[in-house]
Structure formats: structure tokens, C-alpha cells
Design a protein around this motif. Structure first.
Motif, PDB file in Angstrom:
ATOM      1  N   THR A 113       0.803  -1.209   0.000  1.00  0.00           N
ATOM      2  CA  THR A 113       0.000   0.000   0.000  1.00  0.00           C
ATOM      3  C   THR A 113       0.836   1.259   0.000  1.00  0.00           C
ATOM      4  O   THR A 113       0.360   2.334  -0.350  1.00  0.00           O
TER       5      THR A 113
ATOM      6  N   CYS B  77      -9.329  -0.548   2.642  1.00  0.00           N
ATOM      7  CA  CYS B  77      -7.959  -1.055   2.796  1.00  0.00           C
ATOM      8  C   CYS B  77      -7.548  -1.221   4.251  1.00  0.00           C
ATOM      9  O   CYS B  77      -6.417  -1.619   4.524  1.00  0.00           O
TER      10      CYS B  77
ATOM     11  N   CYS C 272      -5.925   4.935  -0.122  1.00  0.00           N
ATOM     12  CA  CYS C 272      -6.489   4.243  -1.290  1.00  0.00           C
ATOM     13  C   CYS C 272      -7.530   5.078  -2.018  1.00  0.00           C
ATOM     14  O   CYS C 272      -8.032   4.661  -3.061  1.00  0.00           O
TER      15      CYS C 272
END
Length: 462
Positions: free
Chosen positions: A12, A256, A285
């Protein structure tokens, strides 16, 4: 310490991909994590554990764990919910009538109990690990559990072993579905689920009941009992200031799971009531969501609102759809029930129609690798109808509605009476909007947890 190797892991920090993603048909696209040198509990050698973090449509995020040992060929699968304990427990009752019902996907949490009333059979809570399986898989798992100690019983207690053998045959006979039977899944955490293969239509074989947990259940889950002191919010002196303030508290992104702040504000809707709007924006995200909760509890009566769209300007009407509200479009033979809905929303009519389309397209149980031929074809046929283009127009049916090029009826049915559709003629009656207040039936009160609720004479019990 065990070595950890990532296989297509989610990073991420570099690509801003969500931690929990939908399942796809291509196994190479799955973000899994492999943990080598995991101790095998069967032969005490080293095996491999694989973790897959995914999202179940119309449900929530879960972590699938799989263990394989190359030395003794022992394998094990387990499911753990990645979401928090829900506000209420859930009881799912499935009437199994055909062999197709045996193929329904089932999410059984570790804290869930499972019972088959026709056989007077129950698997207690916390006696099995969480699992993602099917109805037939649930029965097979129960059979394997009963068979596990049978060799010892046949030696130590032959009479009991004989009775268990007879019961095992009854369990196995359920998979023939010669006679219908009932499967009851009761999970105090609210994290268990049974697939609806008829989505987006209503599932007539499933009864879903949300209920408030008892003090004993809260204690078992590590939560405060009902009579324990818990932190309270602002006092009455600060109540008036809440309407002018935006409060913020820390939570996790629903997409997320990254830590994000959630903003909350109390809003008065003209000619309706006071509601609480919560909005979350994730910088990692890009996910955005808003949720609406009633600030006044369950209304005395349910409310059904039917709007006859006559002009594109109807799409700008404000809509408050609570989490207990069902949305219907009769012209498309469509119903989005509260069991598989899109939660509480404060938006416009246009935004609601687009949200419905996006929610249907995310149903991997009917469209992805987990779909069956019947369920997948039905959902594809329905989405094909939504995507069908008019020769005179270039947009699909659902976009024609969202663009105001096709007029339909929109019906909002909320047993809790906490949904709202703007009356643009207020305070005068709206000629195209029919509002009906009705008395809830016993089943609707049960779904809302009202049948066993007491609000008077508490002092008499103390």
C-alpha cells in the motif's frame, strides 16, 4: 523465527492498492502471503501457511488461512473475520429444499453455533474454527467431527458408538435432500453469512434476524456487560452544541483497513427528523464513504414512499436511505432488500440509482469465480437488462434512469420509519409522491429486535 515470503503481496505504500480486494478468476492476481517453517500440529515438522485477505460481496472483509504439510500431507483451512464485532448478533435460518441449496456459500465464524432442528443437532459456539464453505461442506465437517473419536468409542463404549454411527447416517442422508431441513446459524458477533443465489431478488428460503446481545454473550466476546459502566458522550448541557460541531474519531478504512479519521455531524432534515451523518475519506487508497444513522430511534410505524418520476429534475431530490430500508423499481422487477443492501445513505435519487448499479456489479458470488451457472446466468441476465440500450438512446437502462431519460417508479419501504424522500412541494402535498405509514407485523418487529424489548417498569424487576 519463521521466514516470511510475499507472493504478489499488497504494497500500500507504493501503489495504494487496498489491503482487502475482491476475489477474481485468475489465481495469479490473488495477493497472498506465504509463511514458511510453520509448525505442523500433526507430525511436528515444518509446513507452509498461506494468507489471503479478501472481501465477500454484501458482507465484509475476511482472512482466509490455508496450511499444508509436505511431510505428512496434513492440511487445514480456517477463516477469520477481519472486521470488528458488529453492533448486534445475527441469526440466519436457511430452509434447504433442493440440492442447489447445498451449494450455497456459508461463512461460519468461530463464535457461531450451528443447529439442525429436525435432528435435534447443534454444534456449539467456539467449538470449531471459522470457515468459508458450503452448506454441504458444513454437514461433511460435522460428520468428520463425529467420526474422529469413533474407533476409541467402539472399544471403550460400543453402545454409544453404535448410536453415533446411526446419527452419522442421518446427517449424511441430509445431502440427498429427500426431505427439506432447516439450517440455523447463530453468531453473536454478527460476522456469519449465508449466500443469496437469487440476488438481486429476495431470498424466500432465508430468514435473517439481527438481535441485541445478552450480558453473557458480551462477556464471552470480551465486551462490557449491559450493566457495566461505559464511557458516555457529552452531557445535556453540550447537546445543543453538537448540531454546530463536526466531531471526529479514529477508525479503519472499510476498503484497505488503514487508520483514517471519520467525521460525524448531527443534521436536522426539514419536515423529517434529526439524523447523524458520518463521512470517511482515506488518503491512502482514495476510498470515500458516508453513512447515515437515525438520531431518534425506531419510529412508531413503518413508512413506505413511492415516487412516480415524471421529470429529470426528480433525480435531484434528496434521499435518506437507512440500513433497514428496501428499494424497489417495479418496472425492472427489482428489489434490493435490507439483507443485501448498500447501508445507510444520504444522497440524491441519481446517486442512489448509481450506487445500486455499482453494488450489483460487485457481486462476485454471482459474477466471479465463485458463481454457479444458475446464479451467474441470472445475475448476468439482470445486469444485461440494466445495460440494454435503447435504439434511440446511447445509454443503458440504468444510466437512462440516472440521466432522467427514462421515467420509473422508485419505492422506499422502511419498517423502522427512518428513511426520507424529499417533497419538493413542501409544506404542500407532492402529487407524485405517495407516503404511507403502516403498522409493522410481528416478523418486521422481530427483525428490528422490538418484540422482546422493554421500555417501561424496569424498577419492578430490580
Amino acid at each position: 523465527m519463521a521466514d516470511t515470503t510475499d507472493t504478489d503481496c499488497v504494497d500500500t505504500s507504493s501503489d495504494n492498492k487496498p489491503l482487502f480486494r475482491d476475489l477474481t478468476g485468475d489465481i495469479d492476481d490473488q495477493e497472498t502471503t506465504e509463511i514458511d517453517d510453520t509448525l505442523c500440529m500433526n507430525c511436528h515438522e515444518s509446513g507452509t501457511t498461506r494468507l489471503l485477505m479478501t472481501r465477500i460481496p454484501y458482507f465484509r472483509e475476511v482472512v482466509l488461512m490455508s496450511f499444508d504439510c509436505p511431510h505428512c500431507n496434513f492440511s487445514n483451512n480456517e477463516l477469520q473475520p477481519a472486521s470488528t464485532i458488529q453492533d448486534q448478533g445475527v441469526r440466519v435460518t436457511l430452509k434447504v429444499e433442493t440440492s442447489k441449496d447445498l451449494n450455497r456459500q456459508v461463512v461460519k465464524g468461530e463464535s457461531a453455533s450451528l443447529s439442525i432442528p429436525e435432528l435435534d443437532f447443534e454444534v456449539p459456539s467456539n467449538s470449531q474454527k471459522g470457515v468459508l464453505t458450503t452448506v454441504e461442506g458444513v454437514i461433511d465437517r460435522a460428520v468428520r467431527g463425529l467420526e474422529q473419536e469413533q474407533p476409541i468409542r467402539r472399544t471403550m463404549d460400543p453402545a454409544t458408538a453404535e448410536k453415533i454411527d446411526a446419527f452419522i447416517e442421518k446427517l449424511r442422508g441430509l445431502t440427498d435432500v429427500k426431505t427439506p431441513f432447516t439450517l440455523v446459524l447463530d453468531d453473536p458477533t454478527g460476522n456469519s453469512f449465508v449466500e443469496n443465489p437469487f440476488a438481486p431478488s429476495k431470498d424466500k428460503n432465508v430468514t435473517l434476524v439481527h438481535y441485541p446481545r445478552t450480558s453473557e454473550q458480551n462477556i464471552q466476546l470480551g465486551l462490557p456487560a449491559e450493566n457495566e459502566d461505559v464511557p458516555t458522550g457529552p452531557g445535556e448541557d453540550d447537546a445543543e452544541n453538537l448540531a454546530d460541531e463536526v466531531l471526529s474519531f479514529n477508525t479503519n478504512c472499510p476498503n484497505c483497513q488503514s487508520p483514517v479519521p471519520t467525521n460525524m455531524k448531527v443534521v436536522d432534515i426539514p419536515y423529517f427528523k434529526q439524523v447523524i451523518i458520518m463521512a470517511t475519506t482515506c488518503d491512502r487508497c482514495g476510498h470515500r464513504s458516508n453513512e447515515v444513522k437515525s438520531a431518534s430511534g425506531v419510529a412508531e410505524k413503518g413508512r413506505r414512499m413511492t415516487l412516480n418520476m415524471t421529470d429529470p429534475s426528480d433525480l435531484t431530490r434528496d434521499v435518506l436511505k437507512s440500513e433497514t430500508c428496501t428499494v424497489c423499481i417495479p418496472e425492472l422487477d427489482f428489489e434490493l432488500s435490507l439483507s443485501y443492501g448498500i447501508g445507510g445513505k444520504f444522497t440524491t435519487l441519481e446517486g442512489l440509482v448509481i450506487d445500486i448499479k455499482e453494488q450489483l456489479e460487485k457481486n462476485a458470488f454471482c459474477l466471479g469465480d465463485s458463481s454457479t451457472d444458475t446464479g451467474g446466468n441470472k445475475m448476468k441476465e439482470f445486469l444485461g437488462k440494466l445495460a440494454e440500450k435503447n435504439p434511440k438512446l446511447t445509454s443503458s437502462v440504468i444510466l437512462q434512469i440516472a440521466d432522467g431519460k427514462r421515467m420509473v417508479h422508485i419505492e422506499l419501504d422502511d419498517p423502522a420509519g427512518n428513511s426520507y424522500l424529499q417533497n419538493v412541494y413542501a409544506p404542500d402535498p407532492d402529487p407524485e409522491l405517495v407516503v404511507e405509514d403502516y403498522v409493522r407485523n410481528h416478523e418486521q418487529n422481530e427483525d428490528l429486535g422490538l418484540n422482546q424489548m422493554r421500555t417501561e417498569n424496569y424498577a419492578e424487576d430490580n
